[in-house]
Design an enzyme around this catalytic site. Sequence first.
Site, PDB file in Angstrom:
ATOM      1  N   LYS A  92      38.625  66.707   8.733  1.00 28.60           N
ATOM      2  CA  LYS A  92      38.868  66.065  10.032  1.00 28.60           C
ATOM      3  C   LYS A  92      40.024  65.062   9.929  1.00 28.60           C
ATOM      4  CE  LYS A  92      35.030  65.169  12.191  1.00 28.60           C
ATOM      5  NZ  LYS A  92      33.822  64.476  12.710  1.00 28.60           N
ATOM      6  N   LYS A 104      31.138  60.025   3.225  1.00 31.33           N
ATOM      7  CA  LYS A 104      29.972  59.857   4.099  1.00 31.33           C
ATOM      8  C   LYS A 104      28.916  59.082   3.325  1.00 31.33           C
ATOM      9  CE  LYS A 104      28.900  61.133   8.322  1.00 31.33           C
ATOM     10  NZ  LYS A 104      29.840  61.312   9.447  1.00 31.33           N
ATOM     11  N   THR A 188      35.347  58.899  20.844  1.00 29.40           N
ATOM     12  CA  THR A 188      35.012  60.304  20.571  1.00 29.40           C
ATOM     13  C   THR A 188      35.094  61.116  21.865  1.00 29.40           C
ATOM     14  OG1 THR A 188      33.638  59.647  18.728  1.00 29.40           O
ATOM     15  CG2 THR A 188      33.244  61.840  19.629  1.00 29.40           C
ATOM     16  N   ASN A 219      26.095  58.734  23.414  1.00 27.55           N
ATOM     17  CA  ASN A 219      27.369  58.029  23.378  1.00 27.55           C
ATOM     18  C   ASN A 219      28.533  58.979  23.657  1.00 27.55           C
ATOM     19  OD1 ASN A 219      29.368  56.120  22.832  1.00 27.55           O
ATOM     20  ND2 ASN A 219      29.354  56.597  20.649  1.00 27.55           N
TER      21      ASN A 219
HETATM   22  P1  NAD Z   1      23.620  59.782  20.439  1.00 30.48           P
HETATM   23  O1  NAD Z   1      22.455  59.536  19.561  1.00 30.48           O
HETATM   24  O2  NAD Z   1      24.220  58.674  21.219  1.00 30.48           O
HETATM   25  O3  NAD Z   1      23.267  60.946  21.494  1.00 30.48           O
HETATM   26  C1  NAD Z   1      22.692  62.153  21.131  1.00 30.48           C
HETATM   27  C2  NAD Z   1      22.199  62.835  22.398  1.00 30.48           C
HETATM   28  O4  NAD Z   1      21.646  64.103  22.052  1.00 30.48           O
HETATM   29  C3  NAD Z   1      21.090  62.079  23.124  1.00 30.48           C
HETATM   30  O5  NAD Z   1      21.287  62.192  24.508  1.00 30.48           O
HETATM   31  C4  NAD Z   1      19.825  62.816  22.708  1.00 30.48           C
HETATM   32  O6  NAD Z   1      18.800  62.708  23.678  1.00 30.48           O
HETATM   33  C5  NAD Z   1      20.386  64.220  22.673  1.00 30.48           C
HETATM   34  N1  NAD Z   1      19.540  65.130  21.912  1.00 30.48           N
HETATM   35  C6  NAD Z   1      18.811  64.880  20.803  1.00 30.48           C
HETATM   36  N2  NAD Z   1      18.130  65.989  20.468  1.00 30.48           N
HETATM   37  C7  NAD Z   1      18.465  66.931  21.354  1.00 30.48           C
HETATM   38  C8  NAD Z   1      18.098  68.288  21.550  1.00 30.48           C
HETATM   39  N3  NAD Z   1      17.217  68.879  20.743  1.00 30.48           N
HETATM   40  N4  NAD Z   1      18.658  68.953  22.563  1.00 30.48           N
HETATM   41  C9  NAD Z   1      19.519  68.359  23.408  1.00 30.48           C
HETATM   42  N5  NAD Z   1      19.895  67.086  23.295  1.00 30.48           N
HETATM   43  C10 NAD Z   1      19.366  66.400  22.281  1.00 30.48           C
HETATM   44  O7  NAD Z   1      24.700  60.481  19.486  1.00 30.48           O
HETATM   45  P2  NAD Z   1      26.259  60.613  19.734  1.00 30.48           P
HETATM   46  O8  NAD Z   1      26.958  59.482  19.085  1.00 30.48           O
HETATM   47  O9  NAD Z   1      26.512  60.934  21.170  1.00 30.48           O
HETATM   48  O10 NAD Z   1      26.568  61.900  18.823  1.00 30.48           O
HETATM   49  C11 NAD Z   1      26.298  63.217  19.303  1.00 30.48           C
HETATM   50  C12 NAD Z   1      26.952  64.207  18.369  1.00 30.48           C
HETATM   51  O11 NAD Z   1      28.339  63.930  18.295  1.00 30.48           O
HETATM   52  C13 NAD Z   1      26.445  64.157  16.912  1.00 30.48           C
HETATM   53  O12 NAD Z   1      26.498  65.457  16.368  1.00 30.48           O
HETATM   54  C14 NAD Z   1      27.457  63.291  16.227  1.00 30.48           C
HETATM   55  O13 NAD Z   1      27.532  63.569  14.825  1.00 30.48           O
HETATM   56  C15 NAD Z   1      28.710  63.746  16.947  1.00 30.48           C
HETATM   57  N6  NAD Z   1      29.774  62.758  16.820  1.00 30.48           N
HETATM   58  C16 NAD Z   1      29.652  61.536  17.409  1.00 30.48           C
HETATM   59  C17 NAD Z   1      30.673  60.604  17.231  1.00 30.48           C
HETATM   60  C18 NAD Z   1      30.609  59.268  17.896  1.00 30.48           C
HETATM   61  O14 NAD Z   1      31.560  58.487  17.702  1.00 30.48           O
HETATM   62  N7  NAD Z   1      29.604  58.954  18.662  1.00 30.48           N
HETATM   63  C19 NAD Z   1      31.797  60.931  16.457  1.00 30.48           C
HETATM   64  C20 NAD Z   1      31.896  62.195  15.884  1.00 30.48           C
HETATM   65  C21 NAD Z   1      30.864  63.094  16.074  1.00 30.48           C
END
Ligand code: NAD
Length: 427
Positions: A92, A104, A188, A219
Amino acid sequence: MSYSLLSDANQRLEKALRYVSLSDDVTERLRYPKASLSVSIPVRMDDGSLRVFQGYRVRYDDSRGPTKGGVRFHPHVTLDEVQSLAFWMTFKCAVLNLPFGGAKGGITLNPKELSKFELERLSRGYVDAIADFIGPDIDIPAPDVYTNPMIMGWMMDQYSIIQRKIIPAVVTGKPISMGGSLGRETATAMGAFFVIQTAMTHFSQSPAQTTVAIQGFGNAGAVLAELMFRAGYQVVAVSDSQGGVYAKQGLDIPSIRRLKDSSRGIRAVYCEGSVCSTVEHASITNEELLELDVDILIPAALENQITAENADKIRARYVFEVANGPTNSAADAILEAKGIHVFPDILVNAGGVTVSYYEWVQNRSGFYWSLDEVNRRLEQSMTAETEKIWAIAQELSVSLRTAAYVHALNRLGDAIQAKGTQDYYVS
Ligand code: NAD
C-alpha cells in the site's frame, strides 16, 4: 483465517511477478518479514489482579523507508495475521509512493472488556514492550481496528516519557491537540472518494445515473456514503453489523448518519426515526446487500466478504474495496471472468496512510497544514496513482488488482535492487 490471509496475499504477489522483470533477489526478500516481535504485556487490572496480554509488532520490509502500520486490538489477533497485514502495508505504501515500508501491530484481547484505565495501562505497557522496535525513523504505529486517536495519544506520550523528550512523529492518528493532522479521521473515505471519481471518468457514467451499495457504516463507510450522496450518487443500500436498508430511489445518508449516532443501528434508524416516513425502504441482510443489482459495490466492513461462495452472485459492475481484504483470491478469478472491475484495497483505502504520512511530515517540520492543504495533496496523490494503475491494467491487459501489485512491485524492486543484487555482484 490468518494463514489463508497471508497465503492469499502471496498468491496475488506471485501473479503480479509474471508481469515485472525483477531480480529473483527481490522476490526472495519480499517472501519474509524483516522482523517480528512478540511481547507479553503485564497489566494491573482495576481489581488489583495482574493480567498478561500477548502483543505483536511486525516490520515487513523497510527498503523504501521506515515502516508504517496500524495497531489492532482484537480477540483474533495472531502473529500470522499481523504478518499478513504488514505485508499489505508494504504494498500500500509503495502504491502511493510514500517513503515508508510496511508494518503492523496488535494485541490479542477484547477491548470492550477493559475499563478506560486498564486500556490506558495496556496501551502504555505495549509501548514499553516495543519501544526499542519503533521510532520516527524506524517504525511508526497508527490506529487500526478498535484503536483510536486517544490510544495513539497515550502511545506517543509513553514513548516520549521513555525518550525524555517530546517525539510526536513516532505515532500517527493522534488527537489534533497532540500533533495530529487535520483531515486524518476522514482521510480513508476521502481517498476512496477520489479513486472512485477518477475511475468513473473512464466509464462515461454520471453520478446521478450511478447506484451504490455500501457494506459497513463505520468511520470509512459512513463518511464515504455521505461524500457520494453529496456528489449526487444514488446510494441505495447501506448496512452495519446488524443488517442493512435498501431504497430503490436512494437513501438520505446525512439523516441516517445523524440518527444512527443517537440510535442503535441503521435498521433501527429507519424504522424508528423520521426517515422511515419519507423513504420507502426494505430491510436487507449483509449477504443480500452484496448481491444487489447496483453499479458500484463498496465493501467497507470486514475481510473475506466476497469469496468463491458468493462471487458468482455479485451483480455490481464496479467494486471498490475500502475494507482490507474483502475479496479473496478465489473470488478474484470469478469476478474477472464476469467482467467486474475490482479496484483493490491497496489503492482504494490508502488515503488513511497517506494522511498519516502528512502527519509525520508536519510533526517533523513543526509546520501544520490547513484542512484544504491536506485534502488538496490527498486528491492529487490518489488521482495520480489511480491513473497510473489504470494505465498499467490497460497496457498489460490485467486486472486492476494485478496492476496495483505490479505498480508497487516496480517501486519496491527499484529500492531493493538499488542495494545490489546477484546480477550486479556476479556479472
Ligand atoms: P469501523 O469499526 O469504524 O466500522 C466498521 C463497520 O462495519 C461498522 O459499521 C460495523 O457495524 C460494520 N460491520 C461489522 N461487522 C459487519 C458485518 N458482518 N457486516 C456488515 N457490516 C459489519 O471500521 P472502519 O475504520 O470504518 O474500517 C472498516 C474497514 O476499512 C476495515 O476493513 C478497515 O481495516 C478498513 N480500513 C479503515 C481505515 C480507516 O482509516 N478507518 C483505513 C484503511 C482501511
